[in-house]
Design a protein around this motif. Structure first.
Motif, PDB file in Angstrom:
ATOM      1  N   ARG A  12       9.240 -10.434  -1.795  1.00 30.56           N
ATOM      2  CA  ARG A  12       8.923 -10.138  -3.030  1.00 30.56           C
ATOM      3  C   ARG A  12       7.745 -10.051  -3.668  1.00 30.56           C
ATOM      4  O   ARG A  12       7.133  -9.267  -4.529  1.00 30.56           O
ATOM      5  N   SER A  13       6.816 -11.154  -3.063  1.00 35.18           N
ATOM      6  CA  SER A  13       5.396 -10.899  -3.519  1.00 35.18           C
ATOM      7  C   SER A  13       4.817  -9.831  -3.003  1.00 35.18           C
ATOM      8  O   SER A  13       3.894  -9.222  -3.795  1.00 35.18           O
ATOM      9  N   LEU A  14       4.991  -9.362  -1.885  1.00 33.22           N
ATOM     10  CA  LEU A  14       4.207  -8.148  -1.418  1.00 33.22           C
ATOM     11  C   LEU A  14       4.585  -7.021  -1.917  1.00 33.22           C
ATOM     12  O   LEU A  14       3.721  -5.937  -2.330  1.00 33.22           O
ATOM     13  N   ILE A  15       6.004  -6.796  -2.368  1.00 34.65           N
ATOM     14  CA  ILE A  15       6.417  -5.610  -3.122  1.00 34.65           C
ATOM     15  C   ILE A  15       5.645  -5.550  -4.403  1.00 34.65           C
ATOM     16  O   ILE A  15       5.305  -4.491  -4.927  1.00 34.65           O
ATOM     17  N   GLY A  16       5.660  -6.880  -5.152  1.00 36.39           N
ATOM     18  CA  GLY A  16       4.780  -6.741  -6.305  1.00 36.39           C
ATOM     19  C   GLY A  16       3.439  -6.335  -6.151  1.00 36.39           C
ATOM     20  O   GLY A  16       3.009  -5.708  -6.984  1.00 36.39           O
ATOM     21  N   TYR A  17       2.937  -6.860  -5.225  1.00 38.41           N
ATOM     22  CA  TYR A  17       1.392  -6.433  -4.933  1.00 38.41           C
ATOM     23  C   TYR A  17       1.058  -5.117  -4.676  1.00 38.41           C
ATOM     24  O   TYR A  17       0.318  -4.475  -5.069  1.00 38.41           O
ATOM     25  N   TYR A  18       2.276  -4.343  -3.771  1.00 36.01           N
ATOM     26  CA  TYR A  18       2.046  -2.887  -3.408  1.00 36.01           C
ATOM     27  C   TYR A  18       2.244  -2.258  -4.972  1.00 36.01           C
ATOM     28  O   TYR A  18       1.677  -1.289  -4.961  1.00 36.01           O
ATOM     29  N   ASN A  19       3.338  -2.755  -5.767  1.00 36.13           N
ATOM     30  CA  ASN A  19       3.210  -1.892  -7.057  1.00 36.13           C
ATOM     31  C   ASN A  19       2.122  -1.910  -7.679  1.00 36.13           C
ATOM     32  O   ASN A  19       1.889  -0.934  -8.396  1.00 36.13           O
ATOM     33  N   TYR A  20       1.424  -2.804  -7.665  1.00 33.06           N
ATOM     34  CA  TYR A  20       0.145  -2.652  -8.423  1.00 33.06           C
ATOM     35  C   TYR A  20      -0.826  -2.301  -8.184  1.00 33.06           C
ATOM     36  O   TYR A  20      -1.674  -1.491  -8.748  1.00 33.06           O
ATOM     37  N   TYR A  21      -1.332  -2.453  -6.656  1.00 32.70           N
ATOM     38  CA  TYR A  21      -2.365  -1.841  -5.959  1.00 32.70           C
ATOM     39  C   TYR A  21      -2.376  -0.861  -5.291  1.00 32.70           C
ATOM     40  O   TYR A  21      -3.289  -0.102  -4.829  1.00 32.70           O
ATOM     41  N   CYS A  22      -1.098  -0.232  -4.737  1.00 37.30           N
ATOM     42  CA  CYS A  22      -0.949   0.895  -3.890  1.00 37.30           C
ATOM     43  C   CYS A  22      -1.100   2.320  -4.681  1.00 37.30           C
ATOM     44  O   CYS A  22      -0.378   2.772  -5.221  1.00 37.30           O
ATOM     45  N   ILE A  23      -2.405   2.475  -5.004  1.00 42.69           N
ATOM     46  CA  ILE A  23      -2.924   3.841  -5.568  1.00 42.69           C
ATOM     47  C   ILE A  23      -3.725   4.640  -4.468  1.00 42.69           C
ATOM     48  O   ILE A  23      -3.955   4.224  -3.351  1.00 42.69           O
ATOM     49  N   THR A  24      -4.026   5.651  -4.614  1.00 42.54           N
ATOM     50  CA  THR A  24      -4.560   6.891  -3.878  1.00 42.54           C
ATOM     51  C   THR A  24      -5.303   6.332  -2.803  1.00 42.54           C
ATOM     52  O   THR A  24      -5.247   6.596  -1.678  1.00 42.54           O
ATOM     53  N   ASP A  25      -6.524   5.896  -3.201  1.00 43.95           N
ATOM     54  CA  ASP A  25      -7.460   5.571  -2.014  1.00 43.95           C
ATOM     55  C   ASP A  25      -7.657   4.414  -1.897  1.00 43.95           C
ATOM     56  O   ASP A  25      -8.578   3.798  -1.399  1.00 43.95           O
ATOM     57  N   ASN A  26      -6.596   3.487  -2.119  1.00 41.02           N
ATOM     58  CA  ASN A  26      -6.586   2.233  -1.762  1.00 41.02           C
ATOM     59  C   ASN A  26      -5.947   1.594  -0.632  1.00 41.02           C
ATOM     60  O   ASN A  26      -5.587   0.318  -0.343  1.00 41.02           O
ATOM     61  N   THR A  27      -5.342   2.626   0.233  1.00 38.03           N
ATOM     62  CA  THR A  27      -4.393   2.118   1.212  1.00 38.03           C
ATOM     63  C   THR A  27      -4.804   1.245   2.274  1.00 38.03           C
ATOM     64  O   THR A  27      -4.280   0.377   2.845  1.00 38.03           O
ATOM     65  N   GLN A  28      -5.957   1.638   2.917  1.00 34.13           N
ATOM     66  CA  GLN A  28      -6.974   0.697   3.719  1.00 34.13           C
ATOM     67  C   GLN A  28      -7.124  -0.789   3.369  1.00 34.13           C
ATOM     68  O   GLN A  28      -6.725  -1.795   4.110  1.00 34.13           O
ATOM     69  N   THR A  29      -7.391  -1.034   2.042  1.00 28.86           N
ATOM     70  CA  THR A  29      -7.460  -2.348   1.533  1.00 28.86           C
ATOM     71  C   THR A  29      -6.110  -3.027   1.478  1.00 28.86           C
ATOM     72  O   THR A  29      -5.961  -4.264   1.798  1.00 28.86           O
ATOM     73  N   VAL A  30      -4.978  -2.363   1.182  1.00 28.43           N
ATOM     74  CA  VAL A  30      -3.780  -2.987   1.013  1.00 28.43           C
ATOM     75  C   VAL A  30      -3.162  -3.313   2.533  1.00 28.43           C
ATOM     76  O   VAL A  30      -2.619  -4.281   2.544  1.00 28.43           O
ATOM     77  N   ASN A  31      -3.665  -2.483   3.434  1.00 29.85           N
ATOM     78  CA  ASN A  31      -3.186  -2.546   4.904  1.00 29.85           C
ATOM     79  C   ASN A  31      -4.008  -3.918   5.303  1.00 29.85           C
ATOM     80  O   ASN A  31      -3.419  -4.680   6.212  1.00 29.85           O
ATOM     81  N   GLY A  32      -5.258  -3.797   4.973  1.00 29.23           N
ATOM     82  CA  GLY A  32      -5.964  -5.116   5.549  1.00 29.23           C
ATOM     83  C   GLY A  32      -5.290  -6.415   4.732  1.00 29.23           C
ATOM     84  O   GLY A  32      -5.418  -7.730   5.628  1.00 29.23           O
ATOM     85  N   PHE A  33      -5.066  -6.396   3.544  1.00 31.76           N
ATOM     86  CA  PHE A  33      -4.316  -7.572   2.902  1.00 31.76           C
ATOM     87  C   PHE A  33      -2.811  -7.892   3.497  1.00 31.76           C
ATOM     88  O   PHE A  33      -2.695  -9.026   3.975  1.00 31.76           O
ATOM     89  N   LYS A  34      -2.155  -6.704   3.982  1.00 33.78           N
ATOM     90  CA  LYS A  34      -1.007  -7.054   4.744  1.00 33.78           C
ATOM     91  C   LYS A  34      -1.218  -7.918   6.061  1.00 33.78           C
ATOM     92  O   LYS A  34      -0.476  -8.860   6.336  1.00 33.78           O
ATOM     93  N   GLU A  35      -2.341  -7.546   6.723  1.00 40.86           N
ATOM     94  CA  GLU A  35      -2.682  -7.999   7.914  1.00 40.86           C
ATOM     95  C   GLU A  35      -3.094  -9.566   7.750  1.00 40.86           C
ATOM     96  O   GLU A  35      -2.697 -10.354   8.539  1.00 40.86           O
ATOM     97  N   LYS A  36      -3.885  -9.879   6.694  1.00 37.59           N
ATOM     98  CA  LYS A  36      -4.230 -11.116   6.510  1.00 37.59           C
ATOM     99  C   LYS A  36      -2.766 -11.796   5.988  1.00 37.59           C
ATOM    100  O   LYS A  36      -2.848 -13.132   6.405  1.00 37.59           O
ATOM    101  N   ILE A  37      -1.974 -11.392   5.362  1.00 37.54           N
ATOM    102  CA  ILE A  37      -0.718 -12.120   5.006  1.00 37.54           C
ATOM    103  C   ILE A  37      -0.002 -12.422   6.290  1.00 37.54           C
ATOM    104  O   ILE A  37       0.702 -13.675   6.494  1.00 37.54           O
ATOM    105  N   GLU A  38       0.008 -11.527   7.137  1.00 33.99           N
ATOM    106  CA  GLU A  38       0.679 -11.941   8.477  1.00 33.99           C
ATOM    107  C   GLU A  38       0.101 -13.002   9.337  1.00 33.99           C
ATOM    108  O   GLU A  38       0.669 -13.838   9.838  1.00 33.99           O
ATOM    109  N   GLU A  39      -1.414 -13.034   9.236  1.00 32.91           N
ATOM    110  CA  GLU A  39      -2.086 -13.949   9.893  1.00 32.91           C
ATOM    111  C   GLU A  39      -1.883 -15.391   9.194  1.00 32.91           C
ATOM    112  O   GLU A  39      -1.692 -16.494   9.931  1.00 32.91           O
ATOM    113  N   LEU A  40      -1.737 -15.324   7.965  1.00 30.86           N
ATOM    114  CA  LEU A  40      -1.377 -16.746   7.231  1.00 30.86           C
ATOM    115  C   LEU A  40       0.034 -17.126   7.439  1.00 30.86           C
ATOM    116  O   LEU A  40       0.264 -18.283   7.519  1.00 30.86           O
ATOM    117  N   LEU A  41       0.844 -16.496   7.277  1.00 30.86           N
ATOM    118  CA  LEU A  41       2.211 -16.585   7.607  1.00 30.86           C
ATOM    119  C   LEU A  41       2.521 -17.279   9.053  1.00 30.86           C
ATOM    120  O   LEU A  41       3.122 -18.157   9.149  1.00 30.86           O
TER     121      LEU A  41
END
Length: 88
Positions: A12-41
């Motif tokens: 639920r948290s990731l979907i909310g983050y994606y809904n807010y930050y997933c715009i055209t030229d921001n996919t690299q940053t969002v993918n990096g965020f997902k990788e960091k979340i996986e490391e923290l998890l």
């Protein structure tokens, strides 16, 4: 807490983050965020006991069973510009 509750909260948290930050030229940053979340998890799930619960291989299998949502572009700012051209 139950692993199902933890993963539901992460999804639920990731979907909310994606809904807010997933715009055209921001996919690299969002993918990096997902990788960091996986490391923290991985880190926090290993802290549940005194022994390590996961190796990275077991953690990858765990993520196959409980997948995290993948980021997709929600808003294309270049198409949006056409729609609001009367303002510019």
């Amino acid at each position: 807490k139950s692993i199902h509750l933890i993963m539901d909260r992460f999804k639920r948290s990731l979907i909310g983050y994606y809904n807010y930050y997933c715009i055209t030229d921001n996919t690299q940053t969002v993918n990096g965020f997902k990788e960091k979340i996986e490391e923290l998890l991985y880190k926090w799930l290993n802290r549940r006991t005194q022994r390590k619960s996961f190796t990275w291989d077991k953690f990858r299998l765990f993520l196959q069973k409980f997948p995290l949502p993948t980021p997709r572009i929600k808003v294309n700012i270049y198409e949006l510009r056409k729609e609001i051209s009367y303002i510019l």
